[in-house]
Design a protein around this motif. Sequence first.
Motif, mmCIF file in Angstrom:
data_model
loop_
_atom_site.group_PDB
_atom_site.id
_atom_site.type_symbol
_atom_site.label_atom_id
_atom_site.label_comp_id
_atom_site.label_asym_id
_atom_site.label_seq_id
_atom_site.Cartn_x
_atom_site.Cartn_y
_atom_site.Cartn_z
ATOM 1 N N ILE A 90 66.766 0.327 8.567
ATOM 2 C CA ILE A 90 67.467 1.043 7.494
ATOM 3 C C ILE A 90 68.250 2.185 8.132
ATOM 4 C CG2 ILE A 90 67.207 2.366 5.378
ATOM 5 C CD1 ILE A 90 64.526 0.888 4.955
ATOM 6 N N LEU A 128 71.099 5.367 2.793
ATOM 7 C CA LEU A 128 70.439 6.381 1.974
ATOM 8 C C LEU A 128 71.475 7.338 1.390
ATOM 9 C CD1 LEU A 128 67.456 7.249 4.343
ATOM 10 C CD2 LEU A 128 67.543 5.519 2.530
ATOM 11 N N TYR A 139 62.498 -1.172 7.942
ATOM 12 C CA TYR A 139 61.921 0.109 8.357
ATOM 13 C C TYR A 139 63.034 1.136 8.562
ATOM 14 C CZ TYR A 139 63.523 -1.257 13.001
ATOM 15 O OH TYR A 139 64.308 -1.646 14.063
ATOM 16 N N LEU A 140 62.656 2.395 8.477
ATOM 17 C CA LEU A 140 63.604 3.487 8.669
ATOM 18 C C LEU A 140 63.882 3.713 10.155
ATOM 19 C CD1 LEU A 140 62.336 6.277 6.232
ATOM 20 C CD2 LEU A 140 64.450 4.972 6.011
ATOM 21 N N ALA A 197 67.722 7.730 10.100
ATOM 22 C CA ALA A 197 67.577 7.735 8.642
ATOM 23 C C ALA A 197 66.512 8.732 8.209
ATOM 24 C CB ALA A 197 67.238 6.340 8.141
ATOM 25 N N ALA A 198 65.419 8.794 8.974
ATOM 26 C CA ALA A 198 64.390 9.790 8.676
ATOM 27 C C ALA A 198 64.945 11.206 8.838
ATOM 28 C CB ALA A 198 63.183 9.573 9.583
ATOM 29 N N CYS A 251 66.735 12.189 5.770
ATOM 30 C CA CYS A 251 65.780 12.645 4.759
ATOM 31 C C CYS A 251 65.324 14.065 5.051
ATOM 32 C CB CYS A 251 64.582 11.706 4.712
ATOM 33 S SG CYS A 251 64.937 10.045 4.104
ATOM 34 N N PRO A 302 57.127 3.549 6.825
ATOM 35 C CA PRO A 302 58.530 3.707 7.211
ATOM 36 C C PRO A 302 58.851 3.200 8.610
ATOM 37 C CG PRO A 302 57.408 5.807 7.412
ATOM 38 C CD PRO A 302 56.416 4.847 6.813
ATOM 39 N N ALA A 330 59.703 7.446 12.664
ATOM 40 C CA ALA A 330 60.057 7.884 11.313
ATOM 41 C C ALA A 330 58.945 8.739 10.709
ATOM 42 C CB ALA A 330 60.355 6.675 10.434
#
Length: 231
Positions: free
Chosen positions: A89, A94, A127-128, A132-133, A136, A150, A176
């Motif tokens: 991901i 996101l 999975y992230l 991507a994490a 967030c 994740p 992540a």
Amino acid sequence: MFRDLSRPIETGMPTYPGDPDVTLAPDATHEADGYATSELRTGTHAGTHVDAPRHTIPGGETVDELGVGQFAFDARLVDLRSLEPREAIAPESLPDPSDLDAEIDLLVLRTGWASYWGTDRYRDHPYLTAAAAERCREAGVGVGLDTFGPDPTPTAEGDADPPSNARGDEPDGTPAHDVLLGDSLPIVENLCDLDDLPARFRLSAFPLRIRDGDGSPVRAVAEWEGRPGDT
């Protein structure tokens, strides 16, 4: 409206590879004792659960050190059902942090993998990426997932059916988790029944008050005004 997003806790339920098996058995019975009690044996990360920072961060906060209000979330649903098995991901999948309302503190990622619960394929969830994490973290939001977590889950051994789709470029370890938990951002795992949820809702996922706990099973409940499918 209320909806339970939790997996039932029962003997033999799926667990993350290497985690303790779950057993639930009668202890006392009405017939023999005049009342009923049961014995539950479980790991702290069985079924629908939250991760505390201590899960992957040495010296991180434990479940009982976190304020109870940190487990009541303003959530936004992110539909990722188009992803392939074990697909990474990317940050672009996101919401941009600038597009998130200030009160949003949890992104619920609907991958569709909840439908594979109890099969080997459940391990092959998207999975992230660490990036991507990081997005967030930049936005100050945690994640809820309908998967084991994740990060990539170890593949099934032997003759999995369907066969594993492990990819050679998957990250090692828990990158992540580390990004999110390193900033004390929440992770809620193994959610279910995410279909027809509105784009915005409240999510409560209160853990047991486990002393020095690295995580805990929860009863995850979504709440919103209106009818199922309302946005």
